[in-house]
Scaffold this motif. Sequence first.
Motif, PDB file in Angstrom:
ATOM      1  N   LEU A   1       0.829  -1.205   0.000  1.00 43.84           N
ATOM      2  CA  LEU A   1       0.000   0.000   0.000  1.00 43.84           C
ATOM      3  C   LEU A   1       0.866   1.258   0.000  1.00 43.84           C
ATOM      4  CD1 LEU A   1      -2.822  -1.018   2.507  1.00 43.84           C
ATOM      5  CD2 LEU A   1      -2.982  -0.835   0.018  1.00 43.84           C
ATOM      6  N   ILE A   2       1.954   1.242   0.771  1.00 43.83           N
ATOM      7  CA  ILE A   2       2.858   2.385   0.810  1.00 43.83           C
ATOM      8  C   ILE A   2       3.477   2.609  -0.567  1.00 43.83           C
ATOM      9  CG2 ILE A   2       5.038   3.241   1.759  1.00 43.83           C
ATOM     10  CD1 ILE A   2       4.296   1.859   4.376  1.00 43.83           C
ATOM     11  N   CYS A   3       3.871   1.518  -1.234  1.00 47.43           N
ATOM     12  CA  CYS A   3       4.436   1.629  -2.587  1.00 47.43           C
ATOM     13  C   CYS A   3       3.427   2.227  -3.555  1.00 47.43           C
ATOM     14  CB  CYS A   3       4.888   0.255  -3.077  1.00 47.43           C
ATOM     15  SG  CYS A   3       6.328  -0.423  -2.216  1.00 47.43           S
ATOM     16  N   LEU A   4       2.174   1.786  -3.474  1.00 42.11           N
ATOM     17  CA  LEU A   4       1.141   2.310  -4.360  1.00 42.11           C
ATOM     18  C   LEU A   4       0.883   3.792  -4.100  1.00 42.11           C
ATOM     19  CD1 LEU A   4      -1.409  -0.668  -4.314  1.00 42.11           C
ATOM     20  CD2 LEU A   4       0.170  -0.033  -6.150  1.00 42.11           C
ATOM     21  N   VAL A   5       0.842   4.176  -2.826  1.00 45.24           N
ATOM     22  CA  VAL A   5       0.650   5.594  -2.487  1.00 45.24           C
ATOM     23  C   VAL A   5       1.813   6.421  -3.006  1.00 45.24           C
ATOM     24  CG1 VAL A   5       0.527   7.229  -0.574  1.00 45.24           C
ATOM     25  CG2 VAL A   5      -0.810   5.131  -0.492  1.00 45.24           C
ATOM     26  N   GLN A   6       3.040   5.922  -2.815  1.00 42.45           N
ATOM     27  CA  GLN A   6       4.216   6.652  -3.294  1.00 42.45           C
ATOM     28  C   GLN A   6       4.189   6.778  -4.817  1.00 42.45           C
ATOM     29  OE1 GLN A   6       6.321   8.143  -1.441  1.00 42.45           O
ATOM     30  NE2 GLN A   6       8.056   8.635  -2.758  1.00 42.45           N
ATOM     31  N   LEU A   7       3.770   5.717  -5.500  1.00 46.84           N
ATOM     32  CA  LEU A   7       3.682   5.760  -6.957  1.00 46.84           C
ATOM     33  C   LEU A   7       2.662   6.802  -7.400  1.00 46.84           C
ATOM     34  CD1 LEU A   7       4.475   4.536  -9.700  1.00 46.84           C
ATOM     35  CD2 LEU A   7       2.619   2.874  -9.378  1.00 46.84           C
ATOM     36  N   TYR A   8       1.527   6.859  -6.704  1.00 42.01           N
ATOM     37  CA  TYR A   8       0.504   7.853  -7.044  1.00 42.01           C
ATOM     38  C   TYR A   8       1.018   9.270  -6.824  1.00 42.01           C
ATOM     39  CZ  TYR A   8      -3.482  10.923  -6.361  1.00 42.01           C
ATOM     40  OH  TYR A   8      -4.340  11.982  -6.420  1.00 42.01           O
TER      41      TYR A   8
END
Length: 489
Positions: free
Chosen positions: A228-235
């Motif tokens: 989830l942290i990776c997805l948020v950072q990607l966004y």
Amino acid sequence: MHYTCPLCKTENKIDADFQITEYICRSCSNLIDITKNTSTKVVKKPIENVVLEIGQKGIVDDVEYAVTGIIIRKYGTNIFWREYYLKDKKGEDAFLSESDGHWVFLHSINGMDVKKKLNGKAAELHGKNYRWYETTECYIHAAAGFFENKLDFGLATYREYVNATQMISQEQSKGSNEYFFGRHISKYKVKKAFNIQNLPNYSGVGIVQPFYFNFRQTINIMAITALLICLVQLYVVTSRTNKSVFEQEINFTDVKDKEMVSKSFELSGGSAPLKVDVSSNVDNSWANVGLSLVNESTNEIAYTSKDIEEYHGYEDGENWSEGSKSSEFNFCGVAPGKYHFLISAEKESNISDPFKSGYQIDSGNYSVIQDGKGYFYMKDNKTSQITTYSDKIIFKNELMGMNLIKEPKEVQKIDSILFYAVPTEYNYVVNSDTNPTVKIKAEWLPVSFWNFAIVIILLIVFVGACYLGRKIFESSKWLNSSNSPYPQS
């Protein structure tokens, strides 16, 4: 059911329906044979760390049980554990075993279902393997209650097999060989089930005590969190553009004793640092800029103040300089929105003695500067007298004649004396304001990966610490075993 002790005439009651062979009188502690109604021996009363009473009822896993018997077993000279015999309303047996504050809930099982492996070092039950933990010889130290079978006060052998929070216990005594399946039960569950106030405190690690939390479940949670942290950072990275958002040159006179409100600028995308660069043409002087970042939606203000200073000169045969004409700083974690700056600034006056930064000779007793017309000015720092020289050769000869310069390399340095503005009284026009403005430039930086990296690293460290802690925990659990899978120091 109730029985009257043939010796002390005390009535012994139990609210349970099962065939009783013998009981221990609650008053005189005699073991009474029901068939003969006579005492076979006096039994020591179980007292220390006994928290349940005969006849006490409790609900475990939605089944109501009554305590029908209590036995304290002794191993060696000072190792004890307590066994509580339980009966449900259908007459089915269950047992609660407590040692050093750790509880195990057991049921009788068919010994034919247990398969021994590896010369008895392992056992299999319903397709699950259990590792041999220890073999213990013990005997009954104290007892109380009502018993379906005759108590054996002789030496008994317990052989225990463990798999995580479950165990198989084999009890062998004179002509008897029984098997029990047990699992860990928390003391809080026991406390709630039987409504008791105090329980024995923990000591060490129980034979089937679980780790403090589910390690596999924790890894799954950490993995999902990291994803989830990776997805948020990607966004955040893909939803914004890094750009220069503000640039303005401010006159010091416009902000003297007041604040200036800058033009507004918009920040869109994820939160990121806002880098600000302030610069001014300071020369052996300083300037100060006060900057407030105002969020126009929330009116939140972030304030900072920065000094810009730069000094240089020539001393002891060396050029020196310190400071800079610019300064950089960040407003961290600036969220998207509309902003403006409140700007204040001040500076040191440029009108100063230029000889302070001039070429110093004779250990600083004299200072030398030159102007753009080729004139040299030498100041006696003791008397403040200034002498003007229009010819370089004459000036050098006089310095050597005064023994102020002896080395050839010192003579050569006269040619590299920096240009300085000389006050009008020395026949040269002074530019009194070389830094009339301060420039302010703001740039919204790329989204920082530091917070992302730190969180991921902390997650990895946490999982690693949990793994190490679990390994230490399991090693401690097997500390008293003769068949530990962990190397013992």
